[in-house]
Design a protein around this motif. Structure first.
Motif, mmCIF file in Angstrom:
data_model
loop_
_atom_site.group_PDB
_atom_site.id
_atom_site.type_symbol
_atom_site.label_atom_id
_atom_site.label_comp_id
_atom_site.label_asym_id
_atom_site.label_seq_id
_atom_site.Cartn_x
_atom_site.Cartn_y
_atom_site.Cartn_z
ATOM 1 N N ASN A 1 0.819 -1.229 0.000
ATOM 2 C CA ASN A 1 0.000 0.000 0.000
ATOM 3 C C ASN A 1 0.844 1.266 0.000
ATOM 4 O OD1 ASN A 1 -2.565 -1.286 0.026
ATOM 5 N ND2 ASN A 1 -2.237 -1.773 2.183
ATOM 6 N N LYS A 2 1.969 1.267 -0.726
ATOM 7 C CA LYS A 2 2.822 2.455 -0.797
ATOM 8 C C LYS A 2 2.334 3.456 -1.826
ATOM 9 C CE LYS A 2 7.125 0.413 0.785
ATOM 10 N NZ LYS A 2 8.517 0.101 0.428
ATOM 11 N N ASN A 3 1.695 2.980 -2.861
ATOM 12 C CA ASN A 3 1.204 3.856 -3.924
ATOM 13 C C ASN A 3 -0.313 3.770 -3.989
ATOM 14 O OD1 ASN A 3 3.865 4.432 -4.648
ATOM 15 N ND2 ASN A 3 3.946 2.705 -6.045
ATOM 16 N N ARG A 4 -0.894 4.744 -4.645
ATOM 17 C CA ARG A 4 -2.348 4.781 -4.787
ATOM 18 C C ARG A 4 -2.821 3.698 -5.746
ATOM 19 N NH1 ARG A 4 -5.173 10.072 -6.974
ATOM 20 N NH2 ARG A 4 -7.047 8.995 -7.586
ATOM 21 N N LYS A 5 -3.862 2.994 -5.361
ATOM 22 C CA LYS A 5 -4.425 1.935 -6.201
ATOM 23 C C LYS A 5 -5.407 2.529 -7.189
ATOM 24 C CE LYS A 5 -4.336 -1.335 -2.428
ATOM 25 N NZ LYS A 5 -5.101 -2.092 -1.479
ATOM 26 N N ASN A 6 -5.485 1.899 -8.358
ATOM 27 C CA ASN A 6 -6.544 2.237 -9.293
ATOM 28 C C ASN A 6 -6.888 1.003 -10.119
ATOM 29 O OD1 ASN A 6 -4.829 2.159 -11.645
ATOM 30 N ND2 ASN A 6 -4.070 4.174 -11.057
ATOM 31 N N ILE A 7 -7.981 1.085 -10.817
ATOM 32 C CA ILE A 7 -8.490 -0.059 -11.566
ATOM 33 C C ILE A 7 -7.533 -0.439 -12.698
ATOM 34 C CG2 ILE A 7 -10.367 -0.824 -13.073
ATOM 35 C CD1 ILE A 7 -12.217 0.849 -11.204
ATOM 36 N N ASP B 1 -3.749 -4.263 -15.093
ATOM 37 C CA ASP B 1 -2.397 -4.536 -15.586
ATOM 38 C C ASP B 1 -1.724 -5.642 -14.780
ATOM 39 O OD1 ASP B 1 -2.844 -2.496 -17.364
ATOM 40 O OD2 ASP B 1 -1.501 -1.063 -16.383
ATOM 41 N N CYS B 2 -1.941 -5.638 -13.492
ATOM 42 C CA CYS B 2 -1.362 -6.666 -12.634
ATOM 43 C C CYS B 2 -1.950 -8.040 -12.947
ATOM 44 C CB CYS B 2 -1.575 -6.317 -11.169
ATOM 45 S SG CYS B 2 -0.748 -7.446 -10.039
ATOM 46 N N ILE B 3 -3.229 -8.097 -13.241
ATOM 47 C CA ILE B 3 -3.859 -9.362 -13.637
ATOM 48 C C ILE B 3 -3.198 -9.886 -14.911
ATOM 49 C CG2 ILE B 3 -5.998 -10.439 -14.466
ATOM 50 C CD1 ILE B 3 -6.128 -9.878 -11.510
ATOM 51 N N ASP B 4 -2.926 -9.004 -15.867
ATOM 52 C CA ASP B 4 -2.220 -9.418 -17.089
ATOM 53 C C ASP B 4 -0.832 -9.957 -16.758
ATOM 54 O OD1 ASP B 4 -4.392 -8.629 -18.556
ATOM 55 O OD2 ASP B 4 -3.473 -6.778 -19.306
ATOM 56 N N LEU C 1 -0.775 -11.557 -5.238
ATOM 57 C CA LEU C 1 -1.128 -10.385 -6.039
ATOM 58 C C LEU C 1 -2.428 -10.597 -6.797
ATOM 59 C CD1 LEU C 1 2.165 -9.089 -7.685
ATOM 60 C CD2 LEU C 1 0.604 -7.795 -6.249
ATOM 61 N N TYR C 2 -2.567 -11.778 -7.378
ATOM 62 C CA TYR C 2 -3.784 -12.083 -8.133
ATOM 63 C C TYR C 2 -5.017 -11.971 -7.238
ATOM 64 C CZ TYR C 2 -7.205 -14.546 -10.906
ATOM 65 O OH TYR C 2 -8.346 -14.879 -11.595
ATOM 66 N N THR C 3 -4.946 -12.562 -6.059
ATOM 67 C CA THR C 3 -6.076 -12.527 -5.127
ATOM 68 C C THR C 3 -6.413 -11.087 -4.737
ATOM 69 O OG1 THR C 3 -5.470 -14.692 -4.273
ATOM 70 C CG2 THR C 3 -6.917 -13.354 -2.900
ATOM 71 N N MET C 4 -5.396 -10.316 -4.416
ATOM 72 C CA MET C 4 -5.639 -8.934 -3.984
ATOM 73 C C MET C 4 -6.205 -8.082 -5.120
ATOM 74 S SD MET C 4 -2.470 -8.316 -1.442
ATOM 75 C CE MET C 4 -3.258 -7.170 -0.352
ATOM 76 N N LEU D 1 -10.792 -5.413 -7.823
ATOM 77 C CA LEU D 1 -11.675 -5.227 -8.980
ATOM 78 C C LEU D 1 -13.122 -5.569 -8.638
ATOM 79 C CD1 LEU D 1 -9.504 -6.605 -11.923
ATOM 80 C CD2 LEU D 1 -10.162 -4.233 -11.501
ATOM 81 N N LYS D 2 -13.336 -6.618 -7.862
ATOM 82 C CA LYS D 2 -14.701 -6.995 -7.488
ATOM 83 C C LYS D 2 -15.362 -5.922 -6.632
ATOM 84 C CE LYS D 2 -13.942 -11.955 -7.696
ATOM 85 N NZ LYS D 2 -13.773 -13.206 -6.913
ATOM 86 N N ARG D 3 -14.581 -5.278 -5.754
ATOM 87 C CA ARG D 3 -15.123 -4.220 -4.903
ATOM 88 C C ARG D 3 -15.406 -2.932 -5.658
ATOM 89 N NH1 ARG D 3 -11.000 -5.748 -1.480
ATOM 90 N NH2 ARG D 3 -9.835 -3.863 -2.013
ATOM 91 N N ASN D 4 -14.617 -2.631 -6.677
ATOM 92 C CA ASN D 4 -14.681 -1.320 -7.313
ATOM 93 C C ASN D 4 -15.218 -1.309 -8.743
ATOM 94 O OD1 ASN D 4 -13.393 0.418 -5.215
ATOM 95 N ND2 ASN D 4 -11.802 -1.117 -5.463
ATOM 96 N N THR D 5 -15.597 -2.452 -9.262
ATOM 97 C CA THR D 5 -16.182 -2.525 -10.601
ATOM 98 C C THR D 5 -17.359 -3.484 -10.565
ATOM 99 O OG1 THR D 5 -14.803 -4.362 -11.363
ATOM 100 C CG2 THR D 5 -13.905 -2.160 -11.667
ATOM 101 N N SER D 6 -17.933 -3.714 -11.726
ATOM 102 C CA SER D 6 -19.041 -4.663 -11.797
ATOM 103 C C SER D 6 -18.559 -6.083 -12.083
ATOM 104 C CB SER D 6 -20.029 -4.219 -12.878
ATOM 105 O OG SER D 6 -19.366 -4.199 -14.130
ATOM 106 N N ILE D 7 -17.243 -6.293 -12.098
ATOM 107 C CA ILE D 7 -16.692 -7.641 -12.303
ATOM 108 C C ILE D 7 -17.004 -8.474 -11.079
ATOM 109 C CG2 ILE D 7 -14.565 -8.976 -12.523
ATOM 110 C CD1 ILE D 7 -13.403 -6.631 -14.122
#
Length: 106
Positions: A18-24, A29-32, A53-56, A61-67
């Motif tokens: 959690n050092k940098n700001r997260k975004n969708i 990109d991390c999933i890729d 990383l994948y789990t997080m 994405l599940k919390r912040n999108t409709s995925i």
């Protein structure tokens, strides 16, 4: 440092430390990144970090999108090739970011 190690540190700093700001976009990109290296036998030592990383990222994405479910897994080689092309483009951007920050990528 290799590009895989740099990417792992980059995404870990965002989603694990959690050092940098997260975004969708970063989560996507991390999933890729995970999809490209999750079964690479040359990267076996980082598989536990990749799984975390994948789990997080998927939870973010599940919390912040409709995925609501994994959008890529189980869709075959064609989808993998599309992800690979997208990932290679993103990797070029990260290489530039690494060089600007003084990293030597081999």
């Amino acid at each position: 440092m290799g590009i895989v190690e740099f990417e792992l540190k980059y995404y870990s700093s965002i989603f694990i430390e959690n050092k940098n700001r997260k975004n969708i976009r970063d989560a996507d990109d991390c999933i890729d990144f995970v999809l490209m290296y999750e079964r690479d036998h040359r990267q076996m030592e980082i598989w536990p970090q990749i799984a975390m990383l994948y789990t997080m990222c998927m939870n973010y994405l599940k919390r912040n999108t409709s995925i609501s479910d994994d959008p890529i897994m189980g869709q075959g080689r064609y989808v993998f090739e599309l992800v690979k092309l997208r990932y290679e483009y993103k990797q070029q951007i990260l290489r530039g970011h690494a060089k600007r920050n003084g990293f030597v990528i081999v």
